[in-house]
Design an enzyme around this catalytic site. Structure first.
Site, mmCIF file in Angstrom:
data_model
loop_
_atom_site.group_PDB
_atom_site.id
_atom_site.type_symbol
_atom_site.label_atom_id
_atom_site.label_comp_id
_atom_site.label_asym_id
_atom_site.label_seq_id
_atom_site.Cartn_x
_atom_site.Cartn_y
_atom_site.Cartn_z
ATOM 1 N N GLY A 63 19.708 -32.094 -43.410
ATOM 2 C CA GLY A 63 21.159 -32.218 -43.585
ATOM 3 C C GLY A 63 21.756 -33.333 -42.752
ATOM 4 O O GLY A 63 22.822 -33.860 -43.106
ATOM 5 N N ALA A 82 20.538 -29.056 -40.923
ATOM 6 C CA ALA A 82 21.323 -27.815 -40.954
ATOM 7 C C ALA A 82 20.701 -26.858 -39.944
ATOM 8 O O ALA A 82 19.518 -26.973 -39.601
ATOM 9 C CB ALA A 82 21.288 -27.233 -42.362
HETATM 10 C C1 HXC Z 1 18.424 -25.301 -35.277
HETATM 11 C C2 HXC Z 1 17.330 -26.844 -33.995
HETATM 12 C C3 HXC Z 1 17.192 -27.708 -35.093
HETATM 13 C C4 HXC Z 1 17.740 -27.281 -36.339
HETATM 14 C C5 HXC Z 1 16.275 -28.634 -33.397
HETATM 15 N N1 HXC Z 1 16.752 -27.464 -32.970
HETATM 16 N N2 HXC Z 1 16.540 -28.807 -34.688
HETATM 17 N N3 HXC Z 1 17.940 -25.662 -34.092
HETATM 18 N N4 HXC Z 1 18.325 -26.082 -36.370
HETATM 19 N N5 HXC Z 1 17.688 -28.047 -37.435
HETATM 20 C C6 HXC Z 1 16.681 -26.909 -31.618
HETATM 21 C C7 HXC Z 1 15.287 -26.466 -31.243
HETATM 22 O O1 HXC Z 1 15.019 -25.181 -31.747
HETATM 23 C C8 HXC Z 1 15.352 -26.480 -29.747
HETATM 24 O O2 HXC Z 1 16.019 -25.328 -29.292
HETATM 25 C C9 HXC Z 1 16.274 -27.672 -29.465
HETATM 26 O O3 HXC Z 1 16.982 -27.917 -30.670
HETATM 27 C C10 HXC Z 1 15.490 -28.920 -29.113
HETATM 28 O O4 HXC Z 1 14.526 -29.148 -30.131
HETATM 29 P P1 HXC Z 1 12.967 -29.335 -29.825
HETATM 30 O O5 HXC Z 1 12.240 -28.983 -31.068
HETATM 31 O O6 HXC Z 1 12.576 -28.607 -28.573
HETATM 32 O O7 HXC Z 1 12.925 -30.904 -29.541
HETATM 33 P P2 HXC Z 1 11.727 -31.905 -29.835
HETATM 34 O O8 HXC Z 1 10.413 -31.303 -29.430
HETATM 35 O O9 HXC Z 1 12.152 -33.204 -29.239
HETATM 36 O O10 HXC Z 1 11.664 -32.032 -31.424
HETATM 37 C C11 HXC Z 1 12.770 -32.628 -32.113
HETATM 38 C C12 HXC Z 1 12.635 -32.385 -33.652
HETATM 39 C C13 HXC Z 1 12.473 -30.870 -33.888
HETATM 40 C C14 HXC Z 1 11.450 -33.139 -34.198
HETATM 41 C C15 HXC Z 1 13.914 -32.917 -34.283
HETATM 42 O O11 HXC Z 1 13.517 -30.149 -33.185
HETATM 43 C C16 HXC Z 1 12.560 -30.493 -35.334
HETATM 44 O O12 HXC Z 1 11.594 -30.668 -36.088
HETATM 45 N N6 HXC Z 1 13.668 -29.896 -35.741
HETATM 46 C C17 HXC Z 1 13.874 -29.385 -37.087
HETATM 47 C C18 HXC Z 1 14.064 -30.521 -38.052
HETATM 48 C C19 HXC Z 1 14.260 -30.006 -39.438
HETATM 49 O O13 HXC Z 1 13.386 -29.353 -40.040
HETATM 50 N N7 HXC Z 1 15.414 -30.302 -40.006
HETATM 51 C C20 HXC Z 1 15.777 -29.900 -41.364
HETATM 52 C C21 HXC Z 1 16.475 -28.586 -41.345
HETATM 53 S S1 HXC Z 1 16.688 -27.973 -42.943
HETATM 54 P P3 HXC Z 1 15.435 -24.477 -28.063
HETATM 55 O O14 HXC Z 1 16.324 -23.274 -28.011
HETATM 56 O O15 HXC Z 1 14.019 -24.193 -28.373
HETATM 57 O O16 HXC Z 1 15.596 -25.395 -26.887
HETATM 58 C C22 HXC Z 1 18.066 -28.709 -43.477
HETATM 59 C C23 HXC Z 1 18.543 -28.208 -44.779
HETATM 60 C C24 HXC Z 1 19.424 -29.164 -45.447
HETATM 61 O O17 HXC Z 1 18.641 -29.558 -42.852
HETATM 62 C C25 HXC Z 1 19.935 -28.608 -46.727
HETATM 63 C C26 HXC Z 1 21.365 -28.316 -46.696
HETATM 64 C C27 HXC Z 1 22.187 -29.137 -45.804
#
Ligand code: HXC
Length: 258
Positions: free
Chosen positions: A109, A65
């Site tokens: 998500g 998400a």
């Molecule tokens: C918003 C996100 C995002 C997310 C990545 N991005 N995941 N933006 N929401 N979930 C954005 C980053 O901020 C970044 O933007 C761009 O995408 C590229 O990501 P990077 O982090 O620079 O890439 P990388 O170093 O390759 O790392 C990839 C990754 C990391 C390991 C997937 O992005 C990450 O840990 N993302 C979050 C994963 C996460 O926690 N997901 C769960 C979310 S909570 P910029 O602007 O900096 O380029 C959830 C709740 C569910 O899902 C419950 C209800 C549905």
């Protein structure tokens, strides 16, 4: 219909929906979930379509998400606004088979969306996780319920309490994923699977889906009773007559979805 955050394509009887917010690794915001729901229900209503694939990019099915949006939310917004329920569960209304083709990250998500599909096919670079705990939240789109049913309580606890990533091999070994393909071949191979399903008699395929999904919702004896009634209903279809006649006459069946 044109969309901002997804791409759609029709290949014969197969519809492909591609999540398309590459700048944020397909982070799932309201606009995307609204559009995804709209596309899914449109394809479900389209008589020319018999199977639907949801996929993402090579790097990410969906990284979860949208954290930038969620960071601004308080309890009032999520509770009164019915966050998640308001638009994430349209997929549950879809009666035709839906396959998740997962390449790269399926996190939070993103993993939950994949689990809402009827089956998951993975590329060899796929990575699955429920990392919400690291953000101070729990999985909120069914992860705490579907993951243990798919991979066991022990592994679901391990994944959701540590937030660690599970690779494609571990995901397949633990039952989350049906098959693994080389990344470059994923969509081509999943389309082959989808076309195979799409060639089956549609009413029967829908009954298979409904019966298997019912196994998650009910007791064994009620589930078997439900299966038995659908099994009996198959004998009211033309496609049962045709499928069995074709076998006995040693010829390919010509199903009419009736
Ligand atoms: C918003 C996100 C995002 C997310 C990545 N991005 N995941 N933006 N929401 N979930 C954005 C980053 O901020 C970044 O933007 C761009 O995408 C590229 O990501 P990077 O982090 O620079 O890439 P990388 O170093 O390759 O790392 C990839 C990754 C990391 C390991 C997937 O992005 C990450 O840990 N993302 C979050 C994963 C996460 O926690 N997901 C769960 C979310 S909570 P910029 O602007 O900096 O380029 C959830 C709740 C569910 O899902 C419950 C209800 C549905």
């Amino acid at each position: 219909m044109s969309y901002n955050t997804i791409l759609t394509e029709v290949d014969d009887k197969v519809a492909v929906i591609t999540l398309n917010r590459p700048q944020v690794l397909n982070a799932l915001n309201d606009e995307l979930m609204d559009e995804l729901g709209n596309a899914l229900l449109s394809f479900d209503a389209d008589d020319k379509i018999a199977c639907i694939i949801i996929t993402g990019s090579e790097k990410a099915f969906a990284a979860g998400a949208d954290i930038a949006t969620m960071a601004k939310y308080g309890f009032n917004e999520v509770y009164r606004g019915d966050f998640i329920s308001r638009n994430w569960e349209e997929i549950r209304k879809v009666r035709k088979p839906v396959i998740a083709a997962v390449s790269g990250f399926a996190l939070g998500g993103g993993c939950e969306l994949a689990m809402m599909c009827d089956t998951i096919m993975a590329a060899d670079n796929a990575k699955f996780a429920q990392p919400e705990v690291k953000l101070g939240i729990i999985p909120g789109a069914g992860g705490t319920q579907r993951l243990p049913r798919a991979v066991s309580k022990a592994k679901a606890m391990d994944l959701a309490l540590t937030g660690r990533m599970m690779d494609a091999v571990e995901a397949e070994r633990s039952g989350l994923v049906a098959r693994i393909f080389p990344q470059a071949e994923l969509l081509k191979e999943v389309k082959v699977i989808a076309k195979t399903i799409a060639e089956m008699p549609l009413l029967t395929a829908m009954m298979v889906k409904e019966a298997i999904n019912t196994s998650y919702e009910t007791t064994l004896s009620e589930g078997i009773h439900f299966e038995r009634r659908l099994f009996h209903a198959c004998f009211a279809t033309q496609d049962q007559k045709e499928g069995m006649a074709a076998f006995l006459e040693k010829r390919p069946a010509k199903f009419t979805n009736s």
